[in-house]
Design a protein around this motif. Structure first.
Motif, mmCIF file in Angstrom:
data_model
loop_
_atom_site.group_PDB
_atom_site.id
_atom_site.type_symbol
_atom_site.label_atom_id
_atom_site.label_comp_id
_atom_site.label_asym_id
_atom_site.label_seq_id
_atom_site.Cartn_x
_atom_site.Cartn_y
_atom_site.Cartn_z
ATOM 1 N N UNK A 176 2.570 -17.403 -47.951
ATOM 2 C CA UNK A 176 1.796 -16.166 -47.866
ATOM 3 C C UNK A 176 1.788 -15.630 -46.437
ATOM 4 N N UNK A 177 1.439 -16.490 -45.482
ATOM 5 C CA UNK A 177 1.393 -16.037 -44.086
ATOM 6 C C UNK A 177 2.791 -15.737 -43.547
ATOM 7 N N UNK A 178 3.786 -16.490 -44.005
ATOM 8 C CA UNK A 178 5.153 -16.200 -43.594
ATOM 9 C C UNK A 178 5.588 -14.827 -44.066
ATOM 10 N N UNK A 179 5.260 -14.491 -45.300
ATOM 11 C CA UNK A 179 5.605 -13.171 -45.834
ATOM 12 C C UNK A 179 4.922 -12.066 -45.043
ATOM 13 N N UNK A 180 3.652 -12.276 -44.690
ATOM 14 C CA UNK A 180 2.909 -11.271 -43.916
ATOM 15 C C UNK A 180 3.517 -11.104 -42.523
ATOM 16 N N UNK A 181 3.928 -12.220 -41.904
ATOM 17 C CA UNK A 181 4.583 -12.142 -40.598
ATOM 18 C C UNK A 181 5.886 -11.360 -40.705
ATOM 19 N N UNK A 182 6.624 -11.569 -41.799
ATOM 20 C CA UNK A 182 7.853 -10.818 -42.017
ATOM 21 C C UNK A 182 7.581 -9.335 -42.163
ATOM 22 N N UNK A 183 6.471 -8.987 -42.818
ATOM 23 C CA UNK A 183 6.100 -7.577 -42.955
ATOM 24 C C UNK A 183 5.784 -6.971 -41.599
ATOM 25 N N UNK A 184 5.065 -7.714 -40.755
ATOM 26 C CA UNK A 184 4.756 -7.216 -39.421
ATOM 27 C C UNK A 184 6.017 -6.993 -38.607
ATOM 28 N N UNK A 185 6.959 -7.928 -38.692
ATOM 29 C CA UNK A 185 8.227 -7.807 -37.974
ATOM 30 C C UNK A 185 8.992 -6.575 -38.456
ATOM 31 N N UNK A 186 9.047 -6.399 -39.786
ATOM 32 C CA UNK A 186 9.771 -5.254 -40.347
ATOM 33 C C UNK A 186 9.118 -3.935 -39.958
ATOM 34 N N UNK A 187 7.797 -3.940 -39.804
ATOM 35 C CA UNK A 187 7.081 -2.704 -39.475
ATOM 36 C C UNK A 187 7.536 -2.131 -38.140
ATOM 37 N N UNK A 188 7.529 -2.941 -37.096
ATOM 38 C CA UNK A 188 7.916 -2.426 -35.786
ATOM 39 C C UNK A 188 9.407 -2.132 -35.738
ATOM 40 N N UNK A 219 15.255 -0.759 -47.902
ATOM 41 C CA UNK A 219 15.941 -1.815 -48.634
ATOM 42 C C UNK A 219 16.181 -3.032 -47.744
ATOM 43 N N UNK A 220 16.082 -2.853 -46.419
ATOM 44 C CA UNK A 220 16.245 -3.994 -45.512
ATOM 45 C C UNK A 220 14.942 -4.772 -45.347
ATOM 46 N N UNK A 221 13.802 -4.099 -45.505
ATOM 47 C CA UNK A 221 12.498 -4.718 -45.268
ATOM 48 C C UNK A 221 12.194 -5.952 -46.096
ATOM 49 N N UNK A 222 12.436 -5.931 -47.426
ATOM 50 C CA UNK A 222 12.116 -7.113 -48.238
ATOM 51 C C UNK A 222 12.831 -8.378 -47.782
ATOM 52 N N UNK A 223 14.005 -8.222 -47.177
ATOM 53 C CA UNK A 223 14.725 -9.391 -46.690
ATOM 54 C C UNK A 223 13.912 -10.165 -45.675
ATOM 55 N N UNK A 224 13.299 -9.462 -44.730
ATOM 56 C CA UNK A 224 12.469 -10.128 -43.716
ATOM 57 C C UNK A 224 11.350 -10.929 -44.372
ATOM 58 N N UNK A 225 10.765 -10.370 -45.417
ATOM 59 C CA UNK A 225 9.668 -11.047 -46.110
ATOM 60 C C UNK A 225 10.166 -12.321 -46.796
ATOM 61 N N UNK A 226 11.313 -12.230 -47.466
ATOM 62 C CA UNK A 226 11.860 -13.386 -48.182
ATOM 63 C C UNK A 226 12.214 -14.506 -47.215
ATOM 64 N N UNK A 227 12.919 -14.164 -46.126
ATOM 65 C CA UNK A 227 13.352 -15.192 -45.174
ATOM 66 C C UNK A 227 12.153 -15.943 -44.597
ATOM 67 N N UNK A 228 11.173 -15.181 -44.110
ATOM 68 C CA UNK A 228 10.049 -15.834 -43.441
ATOM 69 C C UNK A 228 9.101 -16.509 -44.430
ATOM 70 N N UNK A 229 9.109 -16.087 -45.700
ATOM 71 C CA UNK A 229 8.305 -16.786 -46.708
ATOM 72 C C UNK A 229 8.863 -18.190 -46.924
ATOM 73 N N UNK A 230 10.194 -18.332 -46.902
ATOM 74 C CA UNK A 230 10.802 -19.659 -47.001
ATOM 75 C C UNK A 230 10.375 -20.537 -45.820
#
Length: 330
Positions: A176-188, A219-230
């Motif tokens: 959960x927190x990994x996915x949120x961190x990925x969202x923050x990274x994708x945002x900036x 379409x690139x954003x979800x990738x960041x979420x998937x990677x960091x969720x792992x």
């Protein structure tokens, strides 16, 4: 094989005081000073890291033209570009059938994901010299710099704060927190890409940003979420398996970095397909991203679903009930 206990500990019957021999606890004034000093240094180190990341991020934002980033149009397109990634984060959050994560921890993790993207930007810039090597240079750059560095920064966004909280009380919380961190990274990252697109004299208009760059970033954003969720999931696994924490963390980061780097490396495929088929590049890129993210997203789904089944099994009569395994889990 290394001993798990000191020889004295293995034979200790509890009849003797082993303080400062094979055990330790806070007893003396010096012990208290050491404990306090460790805490202070730990806090200072974390704040220095956060403040440094913030300073770098401010410098990046300023050099990217702050007024344009604050432009309502740019902000709107940035938000739109994050909708798919946000939906994926919401799904990962929903799969957490344990205690709900507090909004404060989620918000801080998101903010740290934004902040630590600055470190990735600096290191990626320095490592880009690898791309000067003919043919293999870009591949080296993706596998040795971009993948490992960006995934480590997102992992750090979880490790530095949420991981330390008692509310991080289950393995799945890491995802959960990994996915949120990925969202923050994708945002900036999305904000800077879209800002630069608007600043470009060729596509520097609303239709340029909205019609080309924004969908590409979406379409690139979800990738960041998937990677960091792992990576986050394995961080959670490490928290509850302290004796094997190091290798577990490395495994999670390797998975995230390899998936990330492979994605970057294979992006030539949609471009080549678009050229051969004579269709817009965005069409082939969209197809590629959907296939790629769906493939690894499925493995993430399986991992989260397996945790949910095991968690529900433990709640039946307060005991672990054997769970039927699928053919994929053998």
């Amino acid at each position: 094989m290394a001993r798990s206990q000191d020889p004295i500990q293995s034979r200790d019957d509890g009849s003797r005081d082993r303080y400062d021999v094979t055990t330790w606890e806070v007893r003396t004034p010096l012990d208290r000073v050491a404990t306090w000093l460790y805490w202070v240094l730990d806090v200072i180190a974390r704040w220095v890291l956060v403040l440094l990341a913030g300073a770098i991020l401010v410098a990046i934002v300023v050099t990217s033209d702050l007024p344009r980033i604050l432009n309502p149009v740019v902000s709107a397109f940035t938000v739109l570009s994050l909708v798919p990634a946000l939906a994926l984060v919401a799904y990962v959050w929903w799969t957490d059938s344990t205690t709900a994560e507090p909004l404060s921890l989620l918000a801080v993790t998101f903010a740290l994901g934004v902040l630590f993207a600055s470190f990735a930007a600096i290191i990626n810039g320095l490592g880009s010299v690898l791309q000067l090597v003919p043919i293999v240079g870009p591949v080296w750059f993706f596998y040795l710099v971009v993948g490992p560095i960006e995934e480590t920064m997102k992992w750090l966004a979880v490790r530095i704060y949420a991981y330390r909280s008692p509310r991080f009380d289950a393995v799945i919380d890491g995802a959960v927190y990994g996915a949120v961190a990925g969202l923050g990274f994708a945002t900036i990252e999305n904000a800077i890409y879209i800002t630069d697109a608007v600043a470009n004299p060729v596509i520097g208009n609303v239709l340029g940003a909205g019609g080309g760059v924004t969908p590409a970033r979406a379409i690139a954003g979800p990738g960041h979420v998937i990677y960091s969720a792992f990576a986050g999931y394995y961080l959670g696994l490490a928290k509850f398996n302290r004796d094997r924490a190091g290798p577990i963390i490395v495994k999670g980061l390797l998975i995230a970095a390899l998936i990330h780097a492979t994605y970057n490396t294979l992006t030539f495929i949609p471009a080549a397909a678009a050229f051969v088929l004579g269709i817009p590049n965005f069409v082939t890129l969209l197809a590629f991203v959907i296939i790629y993210d769906s493939f690894f997203g499925y493995f993430l789904y399986r991992k989260l679903a397996r945790y949910r089944r095991q968690y529900r099994a433990t709640r039946q009569d307060g005991a672990l009930v054997p769970v039927e395994r699928t053919e994929f889990e053998e």
